[in-house]
Design a protein around this motif. Structure first.
Motif, short mmCIF file in Angstrom:
data_model
loop_
_atom_site.label_atom_id
_atom_site.label_comp_id
_atom_site.label_asym_id
_atom_site.label_seq_id
_atom_site.Cartn_x
_atom_site.Cartn_y
_atom_site.Cartn_z
N SER A 103 0.84 -1.18 0.00
CA SER A 103 0.00 0.00 0.00
C SER A 103 0.88 1.24 0.00
O SER A 103 2.12 1.13 0.01
CB SER A 103 -0.92 0.01 1.23
N ARG A 104 0.25 2.40 0.01
CA ARG A 104 1.00 3.66 -0.02
C ARG A 104 1.94 3.76 1.18
O ARG A 104 3.05 4.28 1.07
CB ARG A 104 0.02 4.82 -0.03
N ALA A 111 5.59 -3.68 -4.05
CA ALA A 111 4.33 -4.03 -4.71
C ALA A 111 4.25 -3.44 -6.11
O ALA A 111 3.79 -4.09 -7.05
CB ALA A 111 3.15 -3.56 -3.86
N LEU A 112 4.71 -2.19 -6.25
CA LEU A 112 4.71 -1.55 -7.56
C LEU A 112 5.60 -2.33 -8.54
O LEU A 112 5.21 -2.57 -9.69
CB LEU A 112 5.22 -0.11 -7.43
N LYS A 113 6.76 -2.76 -8.06
CA LYS A 113 7.65 -3.56 -8.92
C LYS A 113 7.00 -4.89 -9.29
O LYS A 113 7.13 -5.37 -10.41
CB LYS A 113 8.98 -3.80 -8.20
N TYR A 123 -0.48 -9.49 -17.88
CA TYR A 123 -1.66 -9.27 -17.05
C TYR A 123 -2.14 -7.82 -17.17
O TYR A 123 -1.34 -6.91 -17.31
CB TYR A 123 -1.35 -9.54 -15.57
N ASN A 124 -3.46 -7.63 -17.09
CA ASN A 124 -4.01 -6.31 -16.83
C ASN A 124 -3.98 -6.05 -15.33
O ASN A 124 -4.03 -7.00 -14.54
CB ASN A 124 -5.45 -6.20 -17.33
N ALA A 125 -3.93 -4.78 -14.94
CA ALA A 125 -3.91 -4.44 -13.51
C ALA A 125 -5.19 -3.70 -13.15
O ALA A 125 -5.66 -2.84 -13.90
CB ALA A 125 -2.70 -3.58 -13.18
N ALA A 126 -5.76 -4.03 -11.99
CA ALA A 126 -6.92 -3.33 -11.43
C ALA A 126 -6.44 -2.52 -10.23
O ALA A 126 -5.92 -3.10 -9.27
CB ALA A 126 -8.00 -4.33 -11.03
N ILE A 127 -6.60 -1.22 -10.28
CA ILE A 127 -6.08 -0.33 -9.24
C ILE A 127 -7.20 0.55 -8.68
O ILE A 127 -7.97 1.14 -9.44
CB ILE A 127 -4.96 0.57 -9.80
N VAL A 128 -7.26 0.62 -7.37
CA VAL A 128 -8.20 1.53 -6.70
C VAL A 128 -7.57 2.93 -6.67
O VAL A 128 -6.52 3.12 -6.04
CB VAL A 128 -8.50 1.04 -5.27
N GLY A 129 -8.19 3.88 -7.34
CA GLY A 129 -7.58 5.20 -7.51
C GLY A 129 -7.39 5.96 -6.21
O GLY A 129 -6.41 6.69 -6.06
N ALA A 141 -1.23 8.79 -6.48
CA ALA A 141 -0.28 8.78 -7.59
C ALA A 141 0.12 7.37 -8.03
O ALA A 141 0.78 7.22 -9.06
CB ALA A 141 0.97 9.57 -7.21
N GLY A 142 -0.28 6.34 -7.29
CA GLY A 142 0.20 4.99 -7.59
C GLY A 142 -0.06 4.53 -9.00
O GLY A 142 0.83 3.97 -9.67
N ALA A 143 -1.29 4.72 -9.49
CA ALA A 143 -1.62 4.27 -10.84
C ALA A 143 -0.84 5.04 -11.89
O ALA A 143 -0.49 4.50 -12.95
CB ALA A 143 -3.12 4.42 -11.09
#
Length: 230
Positions: A103-104, A111-113, A123-129, A141-143
């Protein structure tokens, strides 16, 4: 939450994901889904590479259920590295989604790596904005970082329902009621330049937030509502 190594916690951890997966299939099988902006999804898929689907946290259960069965690629998602996150990770696994923990505030860089590696595998990624703790409907800013480092476009999406339960959580997470009508809106894809600087990250973060909130208004307006908290 029970102590992590406690018997109650382990029993819940073993049983809840199976129970949720079964009930979720039954629930969503009764719902009618109308898709808007399909051309935006097709634009991403037509590029022949993965994309990053971004949505607000209030719709996480519904969005994951609706998108995971669409498209020929597998899905991955970032899940909080916490005890509660372990439940979510196992639920996602039952739905065929590969969870990357972080998480942030905890384990975000590894996790980002991990997500970048899975995107490179197709893979596609599903991200909670707005992340796992909010504030609601405020883009983190993660996405943007993920899209810039992976080369995958961001596909904004929003979900609305005519009948649903709203939980007493920080974002009023919703779950549609049986036989609900659902609207799934895909927005215009957003491409982030490779290795964006600080100012670019902020500019694309604001643009992604604007597009997500515009979609949110459109989606709920279709049911005569201003939002899911009504």
């Amino acid at each position: 939450m029970a102590v992590k190594n406690g018997l109650v916690y382990r029993l819940l951890l073993a049983g809840v994901p199976w129970l949720y997966a079964g009930l979720s299939r039954l629930l969503f099988a009764t719902c009618r889904v109308r898709v808007h902006g399909r051309e935006n999804l097709e634009q991403c898929e037509g590029q022949g590479k993965p994309f990053v689907a971004v949505f607000w946290h209030y719709s996480v259960f519904t969005a994951v259920e609706l998108i995971r069965s669409r498209g020929g690629r597998g899905w991955t998602a970032m899940v909080s590295d916490s005890e509660d996150g372990e439940f979510v990770a196992r639920i996602l696994a039952r739905q065929g989604v590969v969870a990357v923990r972080g998480s942030r505030n905890r384990g975000g860089l590894p996790a980002l790596k991990g997500l970048i590696g899975l995107l490179h595998q197709g893979y596609n990624a599903a991200i909670v904005g707005d992340g796992s703790q909010g504030p609601p409907r405020a883009m983190q800013a993660g996405a943007i970082l993920l899209a810039g480092k992976s080369g995958a476009p961001i596909l904004p999406l929003a979900v609305a329902a005519d009948r649903y339960w709203a939980f007493r959580s920080w974002d009023r997470t919703l779950l549609p009621k049986p036989f609900a009508r659902l609207a799934l809106w895909y927005g215009e894809p957003l491409s982030v330049p490779e290795k964006p600087g600080t100012e670019e990250i902020e500019r694309y973060r604001r643009e992604a937030e604007r597009r997500l909130n515009d979609l949110y208004i459109q989606a709920w307006g279709g049911f005569g509502k201003k939002g899911h908290e009504e």
